[in-house]
Scaffold this motif. Structure first.
Motif, PDB file in Angstrom:
ATOM      1  N   PRO A   1      -2.589  10.420   9.184  1.00 31.19           N
ATOM      2  CA  PRO A   1      -3.071   8.919  10.026  1.00 31.19           C
ATOM      3  C   PRO A   1      -2.789   7.422   8.844  1.00 31.19           C
ATOM      4  CG  PRO A   1      -5.244   9.959  10.102  1.00 31.19           C
ATOM      5  CD  PRO A   1      -4.866  10.485   9.435  1.00 31.19           C
ATOM      6  N   LEU A   2      -1.724   7.108   9.321  1.00 30.16           N
ATOM      7  CA  LEU A   2      -1.156   5.832   8.347  1.00 30.16           C
ATOM      8  C   LEU A   2      -1.695   4.622   8.862  1.00 30.16           C
ATOM      9  CD1 LEU A   2       3.054   7.021   8.516  1.00 30.16           C
ATOM     10  CD2 LEU A   2       0.379   6.982   6.868  1.00 30.16           C
ATOM     11  N   LEU A   3      -2.074   4.166  10.343  1.00 32.23           N
ATOM     12  CA  LEU A   3      -2.192   2.631  10.683  1.00 32.23           C
ATOM     13  C   LEU A   3      -3.024   3.111  11.493  1.00 32.23           C
ATOM     14  CD1 LEU A   3       1.547   1.014  10.664  1.00 32.23           C
ATOM     15  CD2 LEU A   3      -0.774   0.870   9.288  1.00 32.23           C
ATOM     16  N   LYS A   4      -3.597   2.887  12.011  1.00 30.72           N
ATOM     17  CA  LYS A   4      -5.060   2.325  13.337  1.00 30.72           C
ATOM     18  C   LYS A   4      -5.478   1.033  13.319  1.00 30.72           C
ATOM     19  CE  LYS A   4      -8.381   5.538  15.376  1.00 30.72           C
ATOM     20  NZ  LYS A   4      -9.158   6.283  15.181  1.00 30.72           N
ATOM     21  N   PRO A   5      -4.525  -0.319  14.056  1.00 32.56           N
ATOM     22  CA  PRO A   5      -4.719  -0.834  14.041  1.00 32.56           C
ATOM     23  C   PRO A   5      -6.317  -1.387  15.112  1.00 32.56           C
ATOM     24  CG  PRO A   5      -3.299  -0.811  15.534  1.00 32.56           C
ATOM     25  CD  PRO A   5      -3.064   0.890  14.481  1.00 32.56           C
TER      26      PRO A   5
ATOM     27  N   LYS B   1       0.670  -1.344  -0.402  1.00 36.72           N
ATOM     28  CA  LYS B   1      -0.081  -0.673   0.341  1.00 36.72           C
ATOM     29  C   LYS B   1       0.579   1.015   0.076  1.00 36.72           C
ATOM     30  CE  LYS B   1      -3.876   2.541   2.385  1.00 36.72           C
ATOM     31  NZ  LYS B   1      -4.897   2.239   3.010  1.00 36.72           N
ATOM     32  N   ILE B   2       0.985   2.135  -1.063  1.00 40.72           N
ATOM     33  CA  ILE B   2       1.416   3.349  -0.775  1.00 40.72           C
ATOM     34  C   ILE B   2       0.241   4.209  -0.616  1.00 40.72           C
ATOM     35  CG2 ILE B   2       2.381   4.903  -2.561  1.00 40.72           C
ATOM     36  CD1 ILE B   2       2.777   2.828  -4.618  1.00 40.72           C
ATOM     37  N   TYR B   3       1.400   5.061   1.002  1.00 41.46           N
ATOM     38  CA  TYR B   3       0.559   6.307   1.363  1.00 41.46           C
ATOM     39  C   TYR B   3       0.748   7.392   0.757  1.00 41.46           C
ATOM     40  CZ  TYR B   3      -0.131   2.587   5.324  1.00 41.46           C
ATOM     41  OH  TYR B   3      -1.014   1.933   5.763  1.00 41.46           O
ATOM     42  N   GLU B   4       0.520   8.679   0.545  1.00 38.50           N
ATOM     43  CA  GLU B   4       0.166   9.984  -0.121  1.00 38.50           C
ATOM     44  C   GLU B   4       0.362  10.507   1.415  1.00 38.50           C
ATOM     45  OE1 GLU B   4      -1.340  13.466  -1.941  1.00 38.50           O
ATOM     46  OE2 GLU B   4      -1.896  11.309  -2.734  1.00 38.50           O
ATOM     47  N   PHE B   5       1.371  11.274   1.856  1.00 39.86           N
ATOM     48  CA  PHE B   5       1.199  12.219   2.956  1.00 39.86           C
ATOM     49  C   PHE B   5       1.798  13.653   2.860  1.00 39.86           C
ATOM     50  CE2 PHE B   5       4.510   9.684   3.581  1.00 39.86           C
ATOM     51  CZ  PHE B   5       5.512  10.768   3.875  1.00 39.86           C
ATOM     52  N   THR B   6       1.180  14.652   1.560  1.00 37.37           N
ATOM     53  CA  THR B   6       0.988  15.522   1.611  1.00 37.37           C
ATOM     54  C   THR B   6       0.579  16.396   2.406  1.00 37.37           C
ATOM     55  OG1 THR B   6       0.036  16.271  -0.553  1.00 37.37           O
ATOM     56  CG2 THR B   6       2.039  15.322  -0.654  1.00 37.37           C
ATOM     57  N   LYS B   7       1.016  17.764   2.812  1.00 36.66           N
ATOM     58  CA  LYS B   7       0.719  18.590   3.990  1.00 36.66           C
ATOM     59  C   LYS B   7      -0.480  18.984   3.225  1.00 36.66           C
ATOM     60  CE  LYS B   7       0.744  22.862   6.024  1.00 36.66           C
ATOM     61  NZ  LYS B   7       1.385  24.042   6.287  1.00 36.66           N
ATOM     62  N   GLU B   8      -1.282  19.149   2.058  1.00 31.82           N
ATOM     63  CA  GLU B   8      -2.178  19.331   1.498  1.00 31.82           C
ATOM     64  C   GLU B   8      -3.123  18.421   1.322  1.00 31.82           C
ATOM     65  OE1 GLU B   8       0.959  21.854   0.291  1.00 31.82           O
ATOM     66  OE2 GLU B   8       0.544  19.420  -0.168  1.00 31.82           O
ATOM     67  N   SER B   9      -2.677  17.232   1.675  1.00 32.11           N
ATOM     68  CA  SER B   9      -3.956  15.798   1.545  1.00 32.11           C
ATOM     69  C   SER B   9      -4.184  15.681   2.705  1.00 32.11           C
ATOM     70  CB  SER B   9      -3.313  14.399   1.193  1.00 32.11           C
ATOM     71  OG  SER B   9      -2.086  14.588   1.320  1.00 32.11           O
TER      72      SER B   9
ATOM     73  N   SER C   1      -3.773  24.257  17.044  1.00 30.71           N
ATOM     74  CA  SER C   1      -3.180  25.159  15.680  1.00 30.71           C
ATOM     75  C   SER C   1      -1.815  24.876  14.872  1.00 30.71           C
ATOM     76  CB  SER C   1      -3.258  26.953  16.274  1.00 30.71           C
ATOM     77  OG  SER C   1      -2.389  26.685  16.580  1.00 30.71           O
ATOM     78  N   GLY C   2      -2.663  25.209  13.792  1.00 29.22           N
ATOM     79  CA  GLY C   2      -1.235  24.792  12.662  1.00 29.22           C
ATOM     80  C   GLY C   2      -0.928  23.682  12.520  1.00 29.22           C
ATOM     81  N   VAL C   3      -1.454  22.649  12.588  1.00 21.22           N
ATOM     82  CA  VAL C   3      -1.427  21.153  12.587  1.00 21.22           C
ATOM     83  C   VAL C   3      -2.193  20.450  12.180  1.00 21.22           C
ATOM     84  CG1 VAL C   3      -1.508  18.721  14.059  1.00 21.22           C
ATOM     85  CG2 VAL C   3      -0.757  21.147  15.060  1.00 21.22           C
ATOM     86  N   THR C   4      -1.844  19.416  10.728  1.00 22.58           N
ATOM     87  CA  THR C   4      -2.016  18.365   9.423  1.00 22.58           C
ATOM     88  C   THR C   4      -1.701  17.216   9.902  1.00 22.58           C
ATOM     89  OG1 THR C   4      -1.893  20.269   8.918  1.00 22.58           O
ATOM     90  CG2 THR C   4      -2.603  17.933   7.415  1.00 22.58           C
TER      91      THR C   4
ATOM     92  N   GLN D   1      -2.618   4.249  16.928  1.00 16.25           N
ATOM     93  CA  GLN D   1      -2.071   5.017  16.384  1.00 16.25           C
ATOM     94  C   GLN D   1      -1.130   5.094  15.643  1.00 16.25           C
ATOM     95  OE1 GLN D   1      -4.873   8.081  14.199  1.00 16.25           O
ATOM     96  NE2 GLN D   1      -4.944   8.533  16.454  1.00 16.25           N
ATOM     97  N   ILE D   2      -0.541   5.045  14.751  1.00 15.00           N
ATOM     98  CA  ILE D   2       1.032   5.605  14.135  1.00 15.00           C
ATOM     99  C   ILE D   2      -0.211   7.285  13.013  1.00 15.00           C
ATOM    100  CG2 ILE D   2       2.977   5.173  12.533  1.00 15.00           C
ATOM    101  CD1 ILE D   2       2.939   2.554  13.933  1.00 15.00           C
ATOM    102  N   GLY D   3       1.031   7.880  13.100  1.00 19.07           N
ATOM    103  CA  GLY D   3       0.477   8.713  12.058  1.00 19.07           C
ATOM    104  C   GLY D   3       1.433  10.213  11.540  1.00 19.07           C
ATOM    105  N   TYR D   4       1.447  10.414  11.066  1.00 24.29           N
ATOM    106  CA  TYR D   4       2.751  11.680  10.342  1.00 24.29           C
ATOM    107  C   TYR D   4       2.364  13.013  10.577  1.00 24.29           C
ATOM    108  CZ  TYR D   4       6.219  14.191   7.714  1.00 24.29           C
ATOM    109  OH  TYR D   4       7.374  14.206   7.426  1.00 24.29           O
ATOM    110  N   PHE D   5       2.511  13.700  11.273  1.00 23.08           N
ATOM    111  CA  PHE D   5       1.885  14.693  11.505  1.00 23.08           C
ATOM    112  C   PHE D   5       3.087  16.184  10.935  1.00 23.08           C
ATOM    113  CE2 PHE D   5       0.665  12.618  15.085  1.00 23.08           C
ATOM    114  CZ  PHE D   5      -0.312  13.198  15.718  1.00 23.08           C
ATOM    115  N   TYR D   6       2.719  17.667  10.490  1.00 19.94           N
ATOM    116  CA  TYR D   6       3.001  18.594  10.099  1.00 19.94           C
ATOM    117  C   TYR D   6       2.728  19.378  11.220  1.00 19.94           C
ATOM    118  CZ  TYR D   6       3.585  16.891   5.279  1.00 19.94           C
ATOM    119  OH  TYR D   6       4.618  16.656   4.502  1.00 19.94           O
ATOM    120  N   LEU D   7       3.371  20.399  11.685  1.00 20.12           N
ATOM    121  CA  LEU D   7       3.191  21.282  12.457  1.00 20.12           C
ATOM    122  C   LEU D   7       4.032  22.497  11.934  1.00 20.12           C
ATOM    123  CD1 LEU D   7       4.621  19.256  16.128  1.00 20.12           C
ATOM    124  CD2 LEU D   7       2.278  19.532  14.662  1.00 20.12           C
ATOM    125  N   GLU D   8       3.236  23.567  11.836  1.00 17.73           N
ATOM    126  CA  GLU D   8       3.526  24.928  11.372  1.00 17.73           C
ATOM    127  C   GLU D   8       4.558  25.662  11.458  1.00 17.73           C
ATOM    128  OE1 GLU D   8      -0.171  26.666  10.096  1.00 17.73           O
ATOM    129  OE2 GLU D   8      -0.244  25.138   8.684  1.00 17.73           O
ATOM    130  N   ALA D   9       4.927  26.682  11.588  1.00 22.46           N
ATOM    131  CA  ALA D   9       5.838  27.539  12.582  1.00 22.46           C
ATOM    132  C   ALA D   9       4.909  28.041  13.689  1.00 22.46           C
ATOM    133  CB  ALA D   9       6.653  29.272  11.786  1.00 22.46           C
TER     134      ALA D   9
END
Length: 84
Positions: A26-30, A2-10, A20-23, A35-43
């Motif tokens: 979620p990658l895996l949720k057994p 499985k290929i995951y897309e985790f750009t900030k926009e998606s 605030s400023g958090v995107t 759960q396992i997720g990737y976060f973008y944290l803005e300045a």
């Protein structure tokens, strides 16, 4: 495979717990409270203090900031924070 897309926009914007400023992407949720997720944290973003359903690990891959719980610590690129 499985290929995951985790750009900030998606990702999904998080605003709960005064965040605030958090995107998140979620990658895996057994079938458990974890759960396992990737976060973008803005300045100057804030990931608000929240109840943890399980142990938490935050891996910093770029930038720096502060992490807190029972104690606070400064984090930086290449740092891992763990909350139990």
């Amino acid at each position: 495979m499985k290929i995951y897309e985790f750009t900030k926009e998606s990702g999904k914007t998080i605003t709960r717990f005064n965040s605030s400023g958090v995107t998140i992407h979620p990658l895996l949720k057994p079938d458990s409270p974890c759960q396992i997720g990737y976060f973008y944290l803005e300045a100057k973003s804030v990931l608000g203090m929240h109840p943890a359903m399980c142990d938490q690990v935050l891996m910093i891959t770029s930038g720096n900031g502060w992490g807190w719980g029972k104690a606070s610590c400064k984090s930086r690129n290449g740092c891992v924070l763990e909350r139990r």
